[in-house]
Design an enzyme around this catalytic site. Structure first.
Site, PDB file in Angstrom:
ATOM      1  N   GLU A 443       0.830  -1.214   0.000  1.00 48.35           N
ATOM      2  CA  GLU A 443       0.000   0.000   0.000  1.00 48.35           C
ATOM      3  C   GLU A 443       0.858   1.254   0.000  1.00 48.35           C
ATOM      4  OE1 GLU A 443      -2.860  -0.283   3.161  1.00 48.35           O
ATOM      5  OE2 GLU A 443      -3.827  -2.022   2.278  1.00 48.35           O
ATOM      6  N   GLU A 517      -3.940  -9.185   0.602  1.00 50.97           N
ATOM      7  CA  GLU A 517      -4.469  -8.874   1.938  1.00 50.97           C
ATOM      8  C   GLU A 517      -5.989  -8.795   1.842  1.00 50.97           C
ATOM      9  OE1 GLU A 517      -2.147  -5.906   4.046  1.00 50.97           O
ATOM     10  OE2 GLU A 517      -3.953  -5.274   5.089  1.00 50.97           O
TER      11      GLU A 517
HETATM   12  C1  GAL Z   1      -4.171  -2.561   5.678  1.00 48.50           C
HETATM   13  C2  GAL Z   1      -2.685  -2.513   5.981  1.00 48.50           C
HETATM   14  C3  GAL Z   1      -2.375  -3.334   7.207  1.00 48.50           C
HETATM   15  C4  GAL Z   1      -3.321  -3.034   8.321  1.00 48.50           C
HETATM   16  C5  GAL Z   1      -4.712  -3.290   7.839  1.00 48.50           C
HETATM   17  C6  GAL Z   1      -5.769  -3.109   8.917  1.00 48.50           C
HETATM   18  O1  GAL Z   1      -4.561  -1.566   4.816  1.00 48.50           O
HETATM   19  O2  GAL Z   1      -1.963  -3.013   4.905  1.00 48.50           O
HETATM   20  O3  GAL Z   1      -1.054  -3.089   7.618  1.00 48.50           O
HETATM   21  O4  GAL Z   1      -3.160  -1.725   8.705  1.00 48.50           O
HETATM   22  O5  GAL Z   1      -4.989  -2.409   6.786  1.00 48.50           O
HETATM   23  O6  GAL Z   1      -7.029  -3.366   8.404  1.00 48.50           O
END
Ligand code: GAL
Length: 812
Positions: A443, A517
């Site tokens: 990100e 993710e």
């Molecule tokens: C994502 C990020 C993670 C964590 C997560 C929480 O966007 O990559 O590190 O912060 O959100 O939902």
């Protein structure tokens, strides 16, 4: 100076093909010695603003001459007031929780680190050790597996280097500064004022430190590469070995490579032609070996081979180096996802940070394996080391237990420092069969820019040079418009944003896709209603932040699209920091499928049901409610049909649709709630929830009854508060006090309560919803460890652990 050291004396010749060969480490007088430097350190907090409270550092003249740097580097410095510690060590975990006025520490676990906390953000480490006179002529190295962060290394008063990254391993050749036949002193000043990430990261020397000794002619650091190509019935191994000559004369060196199968049998060997290696230079030896009928590395049978590399100079073995690797093939396909050894495998993954209850980021090696075991039990087969270099021992566990890895570097950048960190990662992990993807970022601001594309192209070029065999990805939560990083990566990583996936695929039909993710579903173990004041979220699969999704929502989407290689749930375990959706008093995340101790939440069983392939029937919530109310009853199950009973009365049966759950609304009455699951018309499993009595006793259970007396092994002890009939009381919060007798000690406690401010470094802990945990470390002495747990009003319990004779690792 003495050269041509005696290190090869006593090294037996390797056996011919087909004969057993012991591990290099078991041989006498090895040419290479790697000594653990974890024991016998001293630690003291310094000060970020005040030189007087920082051992004079910052008065102004430290760097004016070489040598004589830092007061604690003096051999006669009195460190007796400093705390005696062993590594790994995280000083942040022992600090009190802090509600900072501006919220600056909230996402980092509410510990007082940063510019506003100068008295708790600097740590000093000091260690004395001997180097024998006979080591003169060897190269001597200090290796740090990970220090959080900005570590200044001073050795015998000489400034050796400063290493900023809190995650990348680093090492220094300190030969020039060694005192032979005498005491040597390392001082490390660690400055944890700045963050690397946006989550709890700990503070200090939280991974192993090693003292490495080699012959001047030796295998370079991370200097072996084994690339296997699997063919029907055989495999070819392309082996590259970088050898360095750190001496003033040319040396005729050659490499002898021997491959041992998982049983330790020699199955292939090759001897290279000797090459004159110029002084202070190196040579790359390339060899081809082949292995017949290889035992492939797979998730079910993670077979590991070893490559033994001997470096010979003038007929004498001067170095022996061992590389663990696996023989397997991997492939990402744009239409069919991921393949391991030619068979389609869905990546059923979790993302994870590295901290654990009781120990913060300083995990003994056993806890790494414990965590991977828990994830495997859930049915997960893939791990993303978000967002940083994982610990080597975590990677060892993945290789050994059969867990695929998306291996991530910390910084998506092409600065010399970021590339150095990336190189350290790839060199360390490129022979591991578990690694299937290199992740170059997460990100990032530049993910959708042309500049980002250039940065990632440089990173990818470096990865390709070091490892021609694996694809790269970046975890992107945007930048899907066909410019930027997505044009460079081999596998496109989607963070969340499911609605954009089909459109992206239409435009890029040739690019494999993975859910780098997903989810970010929030839940608290054993809690069934949101409570903002307490900082708890209900454990039904109902709550997710704006960018996230429930488990059912994202997984149904992925399950229906076989072109997606799989996905990585945010996260397997809760971690400190990021207490989304709340803030103080909440100090840790709710994203985990397990809490910080590794106790499963109900959601764990959703994934177990749809990922593990074994029959699952999880009935929840608990059955201790107030009479008359209505309770939502859920089952996570992969059976065909589930029937629910309350006190013997059927409340109806429901069919289970694929990748979903079943639920009932039940008018509460105390007693027995039972679910019976059917498969193919036959009763397959039953699960019960009973109204318990009040807390009566304590129950102790260890993950293993025997641990090794090596000063490093631990037992993970699950502590439950149970009623007279031995049923866990699901709302119990009794405080448990621990005592240890025998050769062990408690190194940390936890309970998974995301709002608990009780200390981790303690010998007492309250239960949270019936459970807490104590971690017991084995000392270097065998015998019986007796852990006793007491609590006012409860019958105590004692657990006996056998601490078995073991050979501690060679240490300095
Ligand atoms: C994502 C990020 C993670 C964590 C997560 C929480 O966007 O990559 O590190 O912060 O959100 O939902």
């Amino acid at each position: 100076m003495k050269t041509g050291m005696a290190a090869s004396v006593g090294v037996p010749r390797l056996a011919e093909a087909g004969q057993d060969v012991p591990a290099v480490s078991a041989q006498p007088a090895p040419s290479r010695e790697r000594l653990l430097l974890d024991f016998g350190w001293r630690f003291q907090l310094g000060h970020a603003d005040d030189p007087e409270r920082d051992f004079g550092f910052g008065r102004g003249s430290e760097f004016s001459k070489s040598g004589g740097m830092l007061i604690p580097s003096r051999l006669n410095f009195d460190d007796s007031p400093w705390q005696a510690i062993d590594l790994p060590h995280d000083w942040a975990v022992a600090l009190p929780f802090e509600k900072s006025a501006n919220g600056s520490v909230t996402s980092h676990g509410s510990k007082p680190l940063g510019r506003s906390f100068p008295a708790t953000s600097i740590g000093w480490y000091r260690k004395l050790f001997d180097v024998p006179a006979s080591d003169l002529g060897r190269r001597i190295w200090l290796e740090f597996d990970g220090v959080y962060r900005d570590a200044m290394i001073v050795f015998n008063g000489h400034f050796i280097g400063r290493h900023m990254s809190g995650y990348a391993p680093f090492r220094y050749d300190v030969t020039d500064w060694v005192s032979y036949g005498a005491k040597n002193v390392i001082v490390v000043r660690v400055d944890a004022t700045q963050n690397d990430g946006w989550f709890y990261e700990g503070a200090g020397i939280y991974r192993h430190v090693w003292l490495l000794k080699t012959h001047p002619v030796h295998v370079a650091h991370g200097g072996t590469l084994v690339v296997s190509e699997v063919r029907p019935g055989s495999s070819t191994l392309a082996v590259t070995t970088e050898v360095e000559n750190h001496s003033d004369r040319s040396q005729a060196g050659r490499v002898v490579s021997t491959v041992l199968d998982p049983a330790g049998k020699v199955v292939a060997s090759a001897t290279a032609v000797p090459v004159a290696i110029a002084p202070w230079s190196g040579n790359e030896f390339k060899q081809q070996l082949s292995v017949d009928k290889p035992a492939l590395w797979s998730l079910e049978n993670p077979n590991l081979y070893r490559l033994l590399t001997k470096v010979e100079v003038a007929g004498a073995v001067v170095d022996q180096y061992e590389t663990t690797f696996g023989i397997r093939s991997i492939r990402f396909d744009a239409d069919q996802g991921f393949f391991l050894n030619g068979a389609s495998v869905r990546l059923l993954g979790t993302c994870n940070h590295q901290d654990h209850a009781g120990v913060g980021s300083a995990l003994p090696d056993r806890i790494q394996a414990f965590r991977i075991e828990k994830l495997k039990e859930m049915g997960s087969n893939a791990y993303r080391s978000s967002h940083n270099h994982p610990t080597a021992e975590l990677m060892d566990a993945c290789d050994r237990l059969g867990m695929l890895v998306m291996d991530e570097t910390r910084t998506m950048d092409s600065s010399p420092q970021a590339l150095e960190e990336l190189e350290a990662l790839v060199r360390r992990d490129r022979n591991r069969p578990s690694v299937v993807l290199w992740s170059l970022g997460n990100e990032e601001r530049e993910q959708g820019s042309e500049r980002g594309a250039r940065i990632v192209a440089t990173m990818k070029r470096l990865v390709r040079r070091l490892d021609p065999s694996r694809p790269v990805t970046v975890a992107q939560n945007g930048g899907y418009a066909g410019v930027g990083v997505s044009t460079v990566v081999d596998v496109m990583g989607f963070n969340y944003n499911e609605p954009q996936i089909d459109g992206y695929r239409q435009k890029h039909p040739k690019q494999p896709l993975v859910g780098s993710e997903t989810a970010s579903t929030v839940s608290t173990r054993g809690i069934y209603a949101n409570d903002k004041d307490k900082g708890y979220v209900s454990a039904y699969d109902l709550n997710a932040p704006r960018w996230g999704a429930t488990a059912e929502k994202w997984w149904k989407f992925y399950a229906e699209r076989p072109f997606l290689a799989g996905g990585f749930v945010w996260t397997g375990f809760d971690y400190r920091g990021e207490p989304t959706p709340y803030g103080w008093p909440c100090i840790n995340s709710h994203f985990g499928l397990m809490d910080v101790c590794g106790f499963p939440k109900d959601l764990y069983y959703y994934y177990q049901a749809w990922w593990s392939g074994k029959p699952v029937l999880r009935l929840f919530p608990h059955w201790n409610w107030t009479e008359g109310g209505e309770v939502d009853v859920w089952c996570h199950s992969n059976l065909d049909r589930v029937e629910l009973f309350l006190n013997g009365q059927s409340l109806g049966a429901k069919d289970v649709a694929r990748n979903t759950h079943v639920e009932w609304k039940v008018k509460y009455a105390p007693g027995v709630l039972e679910a019976v699951g059917y498969k193919d018309g036959k009763r397959a499993l039953a699960a019960k929830r009973e109204t318990t009595g009040s807390p009566a006793r304590i129950d102790l259970r260890a993950d293993r009854p025997r641990i090794s007396a090596d000063g490093e092994d631990v037992a993970m002890v699950e502590v439950s508060v149970v009623d007279e009939q031995g049923r866990v009381v699901p709302t119990a919060s009794n405080e448990i006090v621990f005592e240890v007798a025998g050769p062990g000690r408690i190194i940390g406690v936890g309970n998974g309560d995301p709002s608990s401010h009780e200390p981790d470094k303690a010998s007492r802990r309250s239960a949270f919803n019936g459970l807490c945990m104590a971690i017991v470390l084995a000392l270097k002495q065998d015998g019986e460890i007796r852990l006793t747990a007491k609590s006012t009003g409860l019958a105590p319990a004692t657990l006996v652990l056998q601490c078995e004779k073991a050979t501690p690792r060679p240490a300095a």
